[in-house]
Design a protein around this motif. Structure first.
Motif, PDB file in Angstrom:
ATOM      1  N   SER A  46      85.659 106.861  -6.557  1.00 44.57           N
ATOM      2  CA  SER A  46      86.102 106.177  -7.770  1.00 44.57           C
ATOM      3  C   SER A  46      84.909 106.010  -8.698  1.00 44.57           C
ATOM      4  O   SER A  46      83.789 105.747  -8.241  1.00 44.57           O
ATOM      5  N   LEU A  47      85.161 106.151  -9.991  1.00 47.87           N
ATOM      6  CA  LEU A  47      84.063 106.177 -10.955  1.00 47.87           C
ATOM      7  C   LEU A  47      84.477 105.497 -12.266  1.00 47.87           C
ATOM      8  O   LEU A  47      85.597 105.689 -12.746  1.00 47.87           O
ATOM      9  N   ILE A  48      83.564 104.702 -12.783  1.00 45.83           N
ATOM     10  CA  ILE A  48      83.653 104.216 -14.161  1.00 45.83           C
ATOM     11  C   ILE A  48      82.312 104.498 -14.812  1.00 45.83           C
ATOM     12  O   ILE A  48      81.260 104.167 -14.247  1.00 45.83           O
ATOM     13  N   ARG A  49      82.348 105.130 -15.985  1.00 44.59           N
ATOM     14  CA  ARG A  49      81.104 105.379 -16.721  1.00 44.59           C
ATOM     15  C   ARG A  49      81.233 104.813 -18.134  1.00 44.59           C
ATOM     16  O   ARG A  49      82.247 105.027 -18.807  1.00 44.59           O
ATOM     17  N   VAL A  50      80.216 104.089 -18.531  1.00 43.17           N
ATOM     18  CA  VAL A  50      80.185 103.512 -19.882  1.00 43.17           C
ATOM     19  C   VAL A  50      78.774 103.649 -20.433  1.00 43.17           C
ATOM     20  O   VAL A  50      77.804 103.747 -19.675  1.00 43.17           O
ATOM     21  N   GLY A  51      78.662 103.659 -21.728  1.00 36.14           N
ATOM     22  CA  GLY A  51      77.345 103.760 -22.341  1.00 36.14           C
ATOM     23  C   GLY A  51      76.613 102.430 -22.390  1.00 36.14           C
ATOM     24  O   GLY A  51      75.384 102.400 -22.456  1.00 36.14           O
ATOM     25  N   ASN A  52      77.365 101.329 -22.318  1.00 34.13           N
ATOM     26  CA  ASN A  52      76.790  99.992 -22.446  1.00 34.13           C
ATOM     27  C   ASN A  52      76.443  99.430 -21.070  1.00 34.13           C
ATOM     28  O   ASN A  52      77.323  99.199 -20.240  1.00 34.13           O
TER      29      ASN A  52
ATOM     30  N   SER B  49      86.493 103.337 -19.016  1.00 34.10           N
ATOM     31  CA  SER B  49      85.673 104.502 -18.685  1.00 34.10           C
ATOM     32  C   SER B  49      85.715 105.529 -19.802  1.00 34.10           C
ATOM     33  O   SER B  49      86.764 105.769 -20.417  1.00 34.10           O
ATOM     34  N   GLU B  50      84.588 106.143 -20.081  1.00 37.74           N
ATOM     35  CA  GLU B  50      84.447 107.039 -21.225  1.00 37.74           C
ATOM     36  C   GLU B  50      84.424 108.510 -20.827  1.00 37.74           C
ATOM     37  O   GLU B  50      84.021 109.368 -21.621  1.00 37.74           O
ATOM     38  N   GLY B  51      84.843 108.807 -19.585  1.00 40.95           N
ATOM     39  CA  GLY B  51      84.925 110.192 -19.131  1.00 40.95           C
ATOM     40  C   GLY B  51      86.353 110.551 -18.750  1.00 40.95           C
ATOM     41  O   GLY B  51      87.273 109.734 -18.877  1.00 40.95           O
ATOM     42  N   PRO B  52      86.578 111.768 -18.273  1.00 37.84           N
ATOM     43  CA  PRO B  52      87.928 112.216 -17.914  1.00 37.84           C
ATOM     44  C   PRO B  52      88.568 111.400 -16.801  1.00 37.84           C
ATOM     45  O   PRO B  52      89.791 111.396 -16.653  1.00 37.84           O
ATOM     46  N   GLU B  53      87.751 110.705 -15.990  1.00 36.74           N
ATOM     47  CA  GLU B  53      88.295 109.867 -14.912  1.00 36.74           C
ATOM     48  C   GLU B  53      89.147 108.715 -15.462  1.00 36.74           C
ATOM     49  O   GLU B  53      89.913 108.105 -14.708  1.00 36.74           O
ATOM     50  N   ALA B  54      89.042 108.435 -16.756  1.00 35.90           N
ATOM     51  CA  ALA B  54      89.887 107.410 -17.367  1.00 35.90           C
ATOM     52  C   ALA B  54      91.367 107.786 -17.259  1.00 35.90           C
ATOM     53  O   ALA B  54      92.234 106.909 -17.221  1.00 35.90           O
TER      54      ALA B  54
END
Length: 215
Positions: free
Chosen positions: A91-97, A123-128
Motif C-alpha cells: 500500500s502506498l500514499i505519495r504526496v509532495g508535502n 495520493s498524487e500517483g496512480p495508486e490513488a
C-alpha cells in the motif's frame, strides 16, 4: 540477426519428429493452424511455404541452441537474480508535502483511517485510483530505496514517511511473493543470457555486411 542465428545453429540437427514439432509450434504461435489460415498468412507476408518452413525450423533450432548453451547455468542465475525477481504487494500514499505525509501517517498508525480511504483523496500517483494498493510488482522495476524498505519489512508493517525524489511516501508491505524457479522464470533467465550473448555479436558485424544486405 538471422545471419548470426544461422551461424550459431548451423551444427544443430533436428530429427524428423523435431521438425514436425517445430512446424506445429510455429503454426500455433502464429495462429495459422489450418491450411486456409496458412495460405492467407503466406499471401500477406509474400512468403513461400519453403520460406515459412525455414523460419519455423530456425526458431526451433535457436531455442535448442539456447537450452544447450545456457541451461546448466540457469539455477545459479536464479540465485543471483532472485532478489530482483521477487514480487511485492504494498500500500502506498505519495504526496509532495512532507507535513501532510506526517499527518496521514499518524492517522494510519492510530487506525483513524485506512489506505483505501486516504489514498483516493490525497495520493498524487496512480495508486490513488486503486485505493492505494500496488502490485504484484517485481523488485527490479522499483526504486532501490523502496525495495530496501519492502525487503526489510514484515507483512503489515507500516513505514513512517520517507523521501523518495520529489515525494514523501508512506508504505505498508502487504505481501511478498518469493520468486520460484519455474518455467516462466527459467525462460526469462534464458532470454537474459541470450540477449547478453547477442548484443556483442551484433556489434561485431562489419558495416560493409550491413550495407551489402541493404543494397
Amino acid at each position: 540477426t538471422e545471419v548470426i542465428i544461422d551461424k550459431a545453429t548451423k551444427e544443430i540437427s533436428l530429427t524428423p519428429e523435431e521438425e514436425l514439432s517445430a512446424l506445429e509450434q510455429y503454426y500455433a504461435h502464429q495462429q495459422i493452424g489450418d491450411d486456409e489460415q496458412r495460405q492467407q498468412w503466406l499471401s500477406h507476408y509474400r512468403m513461400s511455404p519453403e520460406q515459412l518452413s525455414r523460419q519455423a525450423l530456425r526458431q526451433f533450432k535457436l531455442a535448442k541452441f539456447k537450452s544447450m548453451t545456457w541451461n546448466h547455468v540457469l539455477e545459479a542465475d536464479f540465485l543471483k537474480y532472485k532478489p530482483q525477481l521477487d514480487q511485492y504487494v504494498y500500500s502506498l500514499i505519495r504526496v509532495g508535502n512532507a507535513e501532510l505525509a506526517q499527518e496521514l501517517y499518524f492517522r494510519l498508525k492510530e487506525g483513524e483511517n485506512t489506505f483505501a480511504e486516504l489514498a483516493p483523496q490525497y495520493s498524487e500517483g496512480p495508486e490513488a485510483k486503486t485505493a492505494g494498493q500496488v502490485g504484484p510488482v517485481a523488485a527490479a522495476t522499483l526504486h532501490p530505496a523502496l525495495v530496501q524498505m519492502l525487503t526489510g519489512s514484515k507483512s503489515g508493517q507500516l513505514w513512517p514517511p520517507q523521501r523518495l525524489g520529489e515525494w514523501s511516501v508512506i508504505v505498508r508491505l502487504e505481501q511478498c511473493l518469493n520468486a520460484q524457479f519455474n518455467d516462466t522464470v527459467r525462460n526469462q533467465l534464458l532470454e537474459r543470457r541470450y540477449h547478453e550473448w547477442l548484443e556483442p555479436q551484433l556489434q561485431s558485424i562489419p558495416l560493409s555486411s550491413i550495407s551489402d544486405g541493404i543494397s
